[in-house]
Design an enzyme around this catalytic site. Structure first.
Site, short mmCIF file in Angstrom:
data_model
loop_
_atom_site.label_atom_id
_atom_site.label_comp_id
_atom_site.label_asym_id
_atom_site.label_seq_id
_atom_site.Cartn_x
_atom_site.Cartn_y
_atom_site.Cartn_z
N ILE A 12 53.66 50.51 26.55
CA ILE A 12 53.55 51.93 26.95
C ILE A 12 53.29 52.79 25.70
N ASP A 31 58.13 49.71 14.50
CA ASP A 31 58.35 48.59 15.42
C ASP A 31 58.78 47.38 14.60
N ASN A 32 59.60 46.53 15.20
CA ASN A 32 59.98 45.29 14.50
C ASN A 32 59.19 44.09 15.03
N SER A 124 64.44 54.45 33.14
CA SER A 124 63.80 53.59 34.14
C SER A 124 64.34 53.90 35.52
N TYR A 148 70.45 45.06 31.23
CA TYR A 148 69.34 45.91 30.79
C TYR A 148 69.49 47.31 31.38
N LYS A 152 70.20 51.39 29.78
CA LYS A 152 69.49 52.65 30.09
C LYS A 152 70.48 53.70 30.56
N TYR A 176 60.78 55.99 34.39
CA TYR A 176 59.52 55.39 34.82
C TYR A 176 59.76 54.54 36.05
N ASN A 178 57.10 51.77 38.20
CA ASN A 178 56.58 50.48 37.73
C ASN A 178 55.23 50.62 37.02
N ASN A 197 57.43 38.04 33.84
CA ASN A 197 58.49 38.23 34.83
C ASN A 197 58.04 39.18 35.93
N ASN A 198 57.14 40.07 35.60
CA ASN A 198 56.80 41.15 36.53
C ASN A 198 55.54 40.82 37.31
P1 NAD Z 1 57.42 46.68 25.11
O1 NAD Z 1 58.32 45.53 24.90
O2 NAD Z 1 55.95 46.45 25.15
O3 NAD Z 1 57.71 47.81 24.00
C1 NAD Z 1 58.95 47.94 23.36
C2 NAD Z 1 58.69 47.84 21.87
O4 NAD Z 1 59.92 48.05 21.15
C3 NAD Z 1 58.16 46.47 21.44
O5 NAD Z 1 56.99 46.66 20.67
C4 NAD Z 1 59.28 45.87 20.60
O6 NAD Z 1 58.79 45.04 19.57
C5 NAD Z 1 59.96 47.14 20.08
N1 NAD Z 1 61.38 46.98 19.72
C6 NAD Z 1 62.38 46.44 20.47
N2 NAD Z 1 63.53 46.51 19.79
C7 NAD Z 1 63.27 47.10 18.58
C8 NAD Z 1 64.04 47.43 17.46
N3 NAD Z 1 65.34 47.15 17.40
N4 NAD Z 1 63.44 48.05 16.40
C9 NAD Z 1 62.12 48.33 16.43
N5 NAD Z 1 61.33 48.03 17.49
C10 NAD Z 1 61.90 47.42 18.55
O7 NAD Z 1 57.91 47.42 26.44
P2 NAD Z 1 57.27 48.62 27.25
O8 NAD Z 1 56.99 48.12 28.61
O9 NAD Z 1 56.22 49.29 26.48
O10 NAD Z 1 58.56 49.55 27.38
C11 NAD Z 1 58.82 50.63 26.51
C12 NAD Z 1 60.14 51.27 26.90
O11 NAD Z 1 60.06 51.70 28.25
C13 NAD Z 1 61.34 50.34 26.83
O12 NAD Z 1 62.46 51.08 26.39
C14 NAD Z 1 61.53 49.92 28.27
O13 NAD Z 1 62.86 49.56 28.54
C15 NAD Z 1 61.14 51.18 29.00
N6 NAD Z 1 60.69 50.92 30.37
C16 NAD Z 1 59.71 50.02 30.60
C17 NAD Z 1 59.31 49.76 31.91
C18 NAD Z 1 58.25 48.73 32.20
O14 NAD Z 1 58.20 48.26 33.33
N7 NAD Z 1 57.39 48.37 31.26
C19 NAD Z 1 59.91 50.43 32.98
C20 NAD Z 1 60.91 51.36 32.70
C21 NAD Z 1 61.29 51.60 31.39
C1 UD1 Z 2 61.29 45.49 37.14
C2 UD1 Z 2 62.67 45.38 36.56
C3 UD1 Z 2 63.32 46.74 36.54
C4 UD1 Z 2 62.44 47.75 35.81
C5 UD1 Z 2 61.10 47.77 36.51
C6 UD1 Z 2 60.19 48.77 35.85
C7 UD1 Z 2 63.31 43.11 37.19
C8 UD1 Z 2 64.19 42.27 38.06
N1 UD1 Z 2 63.43 44.43 37.36
O1 UD1 Z 2 61.41 45.96 38.43
O2 UD1 Z 2 64.57 46.69 35.90
O3 UD1 Z 2 63.03 49.03 35.87
O4 UD1 Z 2 60.54 46.45 36.44
O5 UD1 Z 2 58.92 48.32 35.78
O6 UD1 Z 2 62.55 42.62 36.37
N2 UD1 Z 2 57.61 39.99 42.61
C9 UD1 Z 2 57.06 38.86 43.20
N3 UD1 Z 2 56.61 37.85 42.40
C10 UD1 Z 2 56.68 37.91 41.03
C11 UD1 Z 2 57.26 39.05 40.43
C12 UD1 Z 2 57.72 40.07 41.26
O7 UD1 Z 2 56.97 38.78 44.43
O8 UD1 Z 2 56.27 36.96 40.36
C13 UD1 Z 2 58.02 41.11 43.48
C14 UD1 Z 2 59.45 41.58 43.30
O9 UD1 Z 2 60.31 40.94 44.19
C15 UD1 Z 2 59.32 43.08 43.60
C16 UD1 Z 2 57.90 43.43 43.13
O10 UD1 Z 2 57.19 42.19 43.11
O11 UD1 Z 2 59.38 43.30 44.99
C17 UD1 Z 2 57.84 44.06 41.76
O12 UD1 Z 2 58.54 43.24 40.83
P1 UD1 Z 2 58.49 43.52 39.25
O13 UD1 Z 2 57.10 43.74 38.83
O14 UD1 Z 2 59.27 42.44 38.59
O15 UD1 Z 2 59.23 44.93 39.11
P2 UD1 Z 2 60.68 45.38 39.65
O16 UD1 Z 2 61.46 44.21 40.12
O17 UD1 Z 2 60.47 46.52 40.56
#
Ligand code: NAD
Ligand code: UD1
Length: 338
Positions: A12, A31-32, A124, A148, A152, A176, A178, A197-198
């Site tokens: 992001i 970033d680390n 989140s 996790y 937050k 945020y 998804n 995972n997602n």
């Molecule tokens: P990301 O893993 O791509 O980005 C996080 C970055 O933080 C990475 O580059 C990582 O190397 C860096 N980082 C982690 N720990 C660190 C530390 N101790 N010092 C310096 N750098 C560090 O993840 P993202 O999807 O871009 O998410 C960004 C933020 O948004 C996170 O806080 C995440 O929890 C939050 N968020 C993400 C989602 C999502 O679905 N992607 C949803 C809700 C909230």
């Molecule tokens: C995930 C995180 C949540 C975070 C959110 C933000 C988990 C368990 N939860 O949510 O903490 O705030 O991202 O982006 O990781 N699904 C499948 N097959 C897959 C993967 C997912 O069917 O391989 C389904 C899930 O059951 C869900 C939907 O797809 O219904 C979305 O899943 P995912 O992308 O992992 O996001 P969240 O679970 O909503």
């Protein structure tokens, strides 16, 4: 105006850096590389023709972080740095507490010391736990269902306590939904380590032939087609929300909290259908048991962000899938150099 972006090489953050640079801000990124690499920074520089001042450091290392505050005259901070894998947080919770909480406390203490009191925080939708109704508004009850999510929630509580103690802070908590998709150049995008995972990163790898088959986690939810429903938001819309939040902080709003989502929910089957259209092929899937901890349905009411920030998501699910697929096809191995 100088913006410090923590976690600045991540998914992001890279999209936000691009929008910040295009809007004329100076970006200082730290970033680390625990979940990213330098290549995303380089690509943003190439796309914008502008430089990012980059520090490789761990924000848990307070002295390293202090150096940045000493060297740079920072106006505002966008705090993305954190670990985010829900499953991993259940197996190694202390690592998540140490990294996410200690890192944030270091950051806040240094901000206080250097009198930098403008902060945008990445929260989140996970802080709503299992919402009783949808759409979800910002005043819904909060809870955590995994370590996790607890980080937050704890950080949000810390920020509310901090603001209660000192109202000269300006803090925007962004919840945020998804985030998916990628910049339309296909040059930057999400690059998860190992097997995603997602949902959408997994679907992208099936579309690219890297993984064999999508697993649909349950088709017996109380939703129209039985699969989970989520509010997917294009990462570029999300990035633009951060620019609006930074602008808002200039008006001394105090502590404000916004949902960033589209207000529309899509099921897993609907996402797969849209992705099939984007990549122009059928994607194999099989239905497996539910993933523990998953909820049936959530989507945002983002009216508050529209009314107070003038922000609204503009990009629909088709564009999200097209841009995700473009990134995946142009970069089958992601940034490659982790
Ligand atoms: P990301 O893993 O791509 O980005 C996080 C970055 O933080 C990475 O580059 C990582 O190397 C860096 N980082 C982690 N720990 C660190 C530390 N101790 N010092 C310096 N750098 C560090 O993840 P993202 O999807 O871009 O998410 C960004 C933020 O948004 C996170 O806080 C995440 O929890 C939050 N968020 C993400 C989602 C999502 O679905 N992607 C949803 C809700 C909230
Ligand atoms: C995930 C995180 C949540 C975070 C959110 C933000 C988990 C368990 N939860 O949510 O903490 O705030 O991202 O982006 O990781 N699904 C499948 N097959 C897959 C993967 C997912 O069917 O391989 C389904 C899930 O059951 C869900 C939907 O797809 O219904 C979305 O899943 P995912 O992308 O992992 O996001 P969240 O679970 O909503």
């Amino acid at each position: 105006m100088k913006i410090l972006v923590t976690g600045g090489a991540g998914y992001i953050a890279s999209h936000t850096n691009l929008e910040l640079l295009n809007a004329g801000y100076e970006v200082i990124a730290v970033d680390n590389f625990s979940n990213s690499c330098m290549e995303s920074i380089r690509r943003v520089e190439t796309l914008t023709g502008k430089k990012i001042k980059f520090y490789e450091a761990d924000i848990v290392d307070r002295d390293a972080l202090r150096t940045i505050f000493e060297k740079e005259k920072i106006d505002s901070v966008i705090h993305f740095a954190g670990l985010k894998a829900v499953g991993e947080s259940c197996s190694i919770p202390l690592k998540y507490f140490h990294n996410n909480l200690t890192g944030t406390i270091n950051l806040l203490e240094l901000m206080q010391e250097f009198d930098v009191k403008n902060l945008v925080f990445s929260s989140s939708a996970t802080v709503y736990g299992e919402p009783k109704t949808v759409p979800v508004t910002e005043d819904f009850p909060l809870s955590a269902t995994n370590p996790y999510g607890r980080t937050k929630l704890i950080i949000e509580e810390m920020l509310r306590d901090l603001y209660a103690s000192d109202s000269t802070w300006n803090i925007a908590i962004l919840r945020y939904f998804n985030p998916i998709g990628a910049h339309e150049s296909g040059e930057i995008g999400e690059d998860p380590n190992g097997i995603p995972n997602n949902l959408v990163p997994y679907v992208a790898k099936v579309a690219a032939g890297v993984l064999e088959q999508i697993q649909v986690f349950g088709d017996d939810y109380d939703t129209p087609d039985g699969t989970g429903v989520r509010d997917y938001i294009h990462v570029v819309d999300l990035a633009l929300g951060h620019i609006k939040a930074i602008e808002k902080l200039q008006q001394n709003p105090g502590l404000v909290t916004y949902n960033l989502g589209t207000g529309v929910g899509y099921s897993v089957f609907e996402v797969i259908k849209n992705y099939e259209k984007a990549c122009n092929k059928e994607l194999p899937y099989r239905v497996t048991p539910r993933r523990p901890g998953d909820i049936a349905i959530t989507y945002a009411d983002s009216t508050k962000a529209y009314e107070e920030l003038g922000w609204k998501a503009e990009r629909g699910i088709e564009k999200m899938c097209e841009d995700s697929y473009r990134w995946q096809s142009k970069n089958p191995k992601g940034y490659q150099i982790k």
